[in-house]
Design a protein around this motif. Structure first.
Motif, PDB file in Angstrom:
ATOM      1  N   HIS A  41       7.255  11.624 -10.729  1.00  0.00           N
ATOM      2  CA  HIS A  41       7.227  10.386 -11.514  1.00  0.00           C
ATOM      3  C   HIS A  41       8.454  10.266 -12.417  1.00  0.00           C
ATOM      4  O   HIS A  41       8.976   9.157 -12.619  1.00  0.00           O
ATOM      5  CB  HIS A  41       5.944  10.291 -12.327  1.00  0.00           C
ATOM      6  CG  HIS A  41       4.749   9.931 -11.501  1.00  0.00           C
ATOM      7  ND1 HIS A  41       4.548   8.670 -10.978  1.00  0.00           N
ATOM      8  CD2 HIS A  41       3.708  10.681 -11.061  1.00  0.00           C
ATOM      9  CE1 HIS A  41       3.424   8.655 -10.277  1.00  0.00           C
ATOM     10  NE2 HIS A  41       2.893   9.870 -10.309  1.00  0.00           N
ATOM     11  N   CYS A  44      11.143   9.096  -9.910  1.00  0.00           N
ATOM     12  CA  CYS A  44      10.922   7.973  -8.993  1.00  0.00           C
ATOM     13  C   CYS A  44      10.273   6.740  -9.620  1.00  0.00           C
ATOM     14  O   CYS A  44      10.328   5.655  -9.022  1.00  0.00           O
ATOM     15  CB  CYS A  44      10.071   8.434  -7.810  1.00  0.00           C
ATOM     16  SG  CYS A  44      10.835   9.775  -6.864  1.00  0.00           S
ATOM     17  N   ASP A  45       9.645   6.846 -10.787  1.00  0.00           N
ATOM     18  CA  ASP A  45       9.037   5.666 -11.409  1.00  0.00           C
ATOM     19  C   ASP A  45      10.107   4.651 -11.797  1.00  0.00           C
ATOM     20  O   ASP A  45      11.228   5.012 -12.195  1.00  0.00           O
ATOM     21  CB  ASP A  45       8.239   6.062 -12.650  1.00  0.00           C
ATOM     22  CG  ASP A  45       6.879   6.651 -12.311  1.00  0.00           C
ATOM     23  OD1 ASP A  45       6.583   6.789 -11.096  1.00  0.00           O
ATOM     24  OD2 ASP A  45       6.117   7.004 -13.235  1.00  0.00           O
ATOM     25  N   THR A  52       9.206   7.179   1.183  1.00  0.00           N
ATOM     26  CA  THR A  52       8.753   8.567   1.106  1.00  0.00           C
ATOM     27  C   THR A  52       8.717   9.133   2.526  1.00  0.00           C
ATOM     28  O   THR A  52       8.150   8.501   3.427  1.00  0.00           O
ATOM     29  CB  THR A  52       7.352   8.649   0.488  1.00  0.00           C
ATOM     30  OG1 THR A  52       7.390   8.116  -0.844  1.00  0.00           O
ATOM     31  CG2 THR A  52       6.844  10.088   0.445  1.00  0.00           C
ATOM     32  N   TRP A  70       7.189   2.732  -8.191  1.00  0.00           N
ATOM     33  CA  TRP A  70       6.115   3.654  -8.528  1.00  0.00           C
ATOM     34  C   TRP A  70       5.900   3.612 -10.042  1.00  0.00           C
ATOM     35  O   TRP A  70       6.836   3.355 -10.814  1.00  0.00           O
ATOM     36  CB  TRP A  70       6.456   5.085  -8.109  1.00  0.00           C
ATOM     37  CG  TRP A  70       6.447   5.312  -6.628  1.00  0.00           C
ATOM     38  CD1 TRP A  70       7.515   5.509  -5.817  1.00  0.00           C
ATOM     39  CD2 TRP A  70       5.291   5.371  -5.786  1.00  0.00           C
ATOM     40  NE1 TRP A  70       7.123   5.666  -4.514  1.00  0.00           N
ATOM     41  CE2 TRP A  70       5.759   5.600  -4.466  1.00  0.00           C
ATOM     42  CE3 TRP A  70       3.919   5.246  -6.007  1.00  0.00           C
ATOM     43  CZ2 TRP A  70       4.903   5.709  -3.382  1.00  0.00           C
ATOM     44  CZ3 TRP A  70       3.054   5.351  -4.927  1.00  0.00           C
ATOM     45  CH2 TRP A  70       3.543   5.585  -3.640  1.00  0.00           C
ATOM     46  N   LEU A 107       0.014   0.555  -2.916  1.00  0.00           N
ATOM     47  CA  LEU A 107       0.418   1.847  -3.485  1.00  0.00           C
ATOM     48  C   LEU A 107      -0.573   2.242  -4.564  1.00  0.00           C
ATOM     49  O   LEU A 107      -1.328   1.415  -5.079  1.00  0.00           O
ATOM     50  CB  LEU A 107       1.825   1.754  -4.107  1.00  0.00           C
ATOM     51  CG  LEU A 107       2.946   1.079  -3.305  1.00  0.00           C
ATOM     52  CD1 LEU A 107       4.239   1.063  -4.132  1.00  0.00           C
ATOM     53  CD2 LEU A 107       3.171   1.787  -1.993  1.00  0.00           C
ATOM     54  N   GLY A 109      -0.429   4.384  -8.192  1.00  0.00           N
ATOM     55  CA  GLY A 109       0.381   5.134  -9.157  1.00  0.00           C
ATOM     56  C   GLY A 109      -0.487   5.909 -10.120  1.00  0.00           C
ATOM     57  O   GLY A 109      -1.285   5.321 -10.860  1.00  0.00           O
ATOM     58  N   PRO A 115       3.330  10.699  -4.226  1.00  0.00           N
ATOM     59  CA  PRO A 115       3.230   9.393  -3.560  1.00  0.00           C
ATOM     60  C   PRO A 115       1.877   9.231  -2.868  1.00  0.00           C
ATOM     61  O   PRO A 115       1.425  10.120  -2.149  1.00  0.00           O
ATOM     62  CB  PRO A 115       4.370   9.423  -2.544  1.00  0.00           C
ATOM     63  CG  PRO A 115       5.347  10.419  -3.094  1.00  0.00           C
ATOM     64  CD  PRO A 115       4.523  11.455  -3.782  1.00  0.00           C
TER      65      PRO A 115
END
Length: 486
Positions: A41, A44-45, A52, A70, A107, A109, A115
């Motif tokens: 996170h 990648c957030d 991925t 994300w 998705l 989160g 992921p």
């Protein structure tokens, strides 16, 4: 450390995303950054669209795309453009897109999750921290496509091989722009050989024709025992070698496709040149290996020792024993096996039943105890790789064949240079120099292994003879001393 997603897969992702050229920038990589949800996170957030990608031990590649960032909110992220995908399955490129069907669950989160895609979830990678073990990461996630994504009638096991043991997991940001592609590189051979031409074929032929075992042990020829699962092509290998030296396609050994072994007898085949002279080796064919039938461990030991007579017909219901009238109780060195040649299908290396691998490994323990060398014929290379099918001489530049060699080396615990790729004559009506070269290259190496083994036997016998002479001499001296004392 750069990512391992190749350009051809990026091209495919671009076409699936469908909004023009893309640049893929590596954000997160578990072998570099650790397999940790917090780290994922942090990196990648709030990075916008991402891909991925998971890579597993069986050489399968799969993953998911999200067009939104994300986050760590603990909620689903609605994404109408999300999709899951597979790029490769068990070493073969398999491009499949699994589009989202319930965008509200696109998705997921969560601060303690890696992921995660879909409800349920369709693809859940890991939670918390996962440490590497033995060169892979045993993720605690799963693949269950069919909840919020269309599974395209493909079972999850056909995507991740039924496990979440991955060698790598990567996350890339996806941004608009023209990607600078890696320049195409000339394929470098992973095993070097001389240039394939008529001269090389002549050299191989001459080396095999001139092969002759040492005369000290009274050997007129060496015996190569061929073993392998049913249908892998061991009998066809004899036919291929025989064809090369006959100068025409030959079918002496019975072969074909069947549920159980077509070969039922122990047959030590000779190979003759056109003049009629026999070469100094025998390719010994026997029953195919099966999990519950076929050759058993005791029969294998008898074969190695030379105790099973030539042309013995195996009886699955009653294995041979020392009471059998043809059983050879005191076999000579020429009747023993001097090298074992396993045959394994290059296309199905990853699908060999574990019980059958265990059976081959148990045979190997006996061979190792007896000091008998082993090699592997990696057969049907043309069916395992399109490049090899189009041109047999591509075999040593093919990454698929190299991967198969690595897998077989791991299964049987043999050095990679003991794994010998071949293509048998099967559909051909006339000889092909490249097929012949590959077969003779394998045979010559096997004869070298047998020659080394015979040299070892001779050294042992010489040492035993010398030791025996010393003991006899010492015994005479002792007796002489006793006589003097008397």
């Amino acid at each position: 450390m750069s990512g391992q997603l190749p350009d051809r897969y990026m091209d495919k992702l671009e076409s699936w995303i469908g909004t023009g050229p893309k640049i893929f920038t590596l954000l997160y990589k578990i072998t570099r950054d650790g397999c940790n949800a917090t780290t994922f996170h942090q990196k990648c957030d709030n990075q916008g669209p991402t891909v991925t990608v998971l890579y597993n031990q069986q050489d399968s590649v799969y993953g998911g795309y999200g067009s939104l960032s994300w986050n760590s909110s603990g909620n689903y992220i609605q994404d109408t453009n999300a999709f899951l995908f597979q790029m490769k399955y068990s070493g073969n490129d398999t491009h499949t897109k699994f589009p989202v069907t319930q965008a509200i669950y696109g998705l997921y989160g969560h601060s303690t999750y890696g992921p995660a895609f879909g409800s349920g979830h369709d693809l859940y990678t890991f939670s918390g921290t996962v440490n590497s073990s033995g060169g892979y990461y045993a993720l605690d996630g799963y693949v269950r496509i069919g909840n919020a994504f269309n599974n395209q009638s493909i079972d999850a096991k056909q995507i991740n091989n039924g496990n979440m043991y991955v060698t790598e997991l990567e996350v890339y940001s996806v941004t608009d722009g023209d990607r600078k592609k890696s320049p195409p590189q000339a394929s470098q051979p992973w095993r070097k050989t001389p240039e394939w031409n008529e001269k090389f074929l002549e050299t191989l032929t001459e080396d095999i024709v001139s092969f002759k075992p040492s005369g000290e042990l009274g050997l007129s020829d060496v015996r190569i025992l061929m073993l392998g699962p049913v249908g892998t092509g061991k009998s066809s290998f004899y036919n291929t070698i025989n064809s090369v030296f006959k100068g025409r396609i030959s079918q002496r050994a019975r072969c074909g496709n069947a549920t159980h072994s077509i070969t039922t007898a122990y047959t030590p085949y000779l190979v003759k040149v056109r003049s009629g002279a026999s070469l100094n080796f025998r390719l010994c064919d026997t029953r195919g290996l099966e999990v519950t039938q076929g050759l058993d461990i005791l029969e294998c030991s008898y074969l190695l020792d030379g105790s099973i007579p030539d042309y013995y017909e195996f009886n699955p219901a009653t294995p041979i024993c020392p009471d059998h009238p043809g059983f050879v109780h005191h076999p000579r060195v020429p009747e023993k096996i001097h090298c074992v040649l396993f045959a394994i299908d290059a296309k199905t290396v990853g699908d060999i039943p574990p019980k059958l691998v265990e059976k081959m490994n148990s045979f190997q323990k006996i061979m190792n105890h007896k000091g008998i060398p082993q090699a592997v014929l990696l057969t049907k290379v043309d069916l395992a790789c399109h490049d090899v099918a189009s041109k047999i001489s591509n075999v040593f530049t093919s990454t698929k064949i190299e991967d198969a060699v690595d897998k077989v080396s791991g299964l049987l615990g043999l050095p990679r240079n003991n794994i010998l790729p071949i293509k048998n004559y099967e559909n051909e009506m006339q000889l092909d120099d490249n097929i012949s070269i590959l077969a003779l290259l394998a045979l010559r190496q096997v004869l070298y292994f047998a020659e080394d083994y015979i040299e070892s036997i001779q050294e042992k016998m010489s040492a035993l003879k010398l030791s025996s002479q010393r003991l006899t001499k010492g015994d005479v001296v002792q007796k002489s001393g006793d006589f003097v004392k008397e």
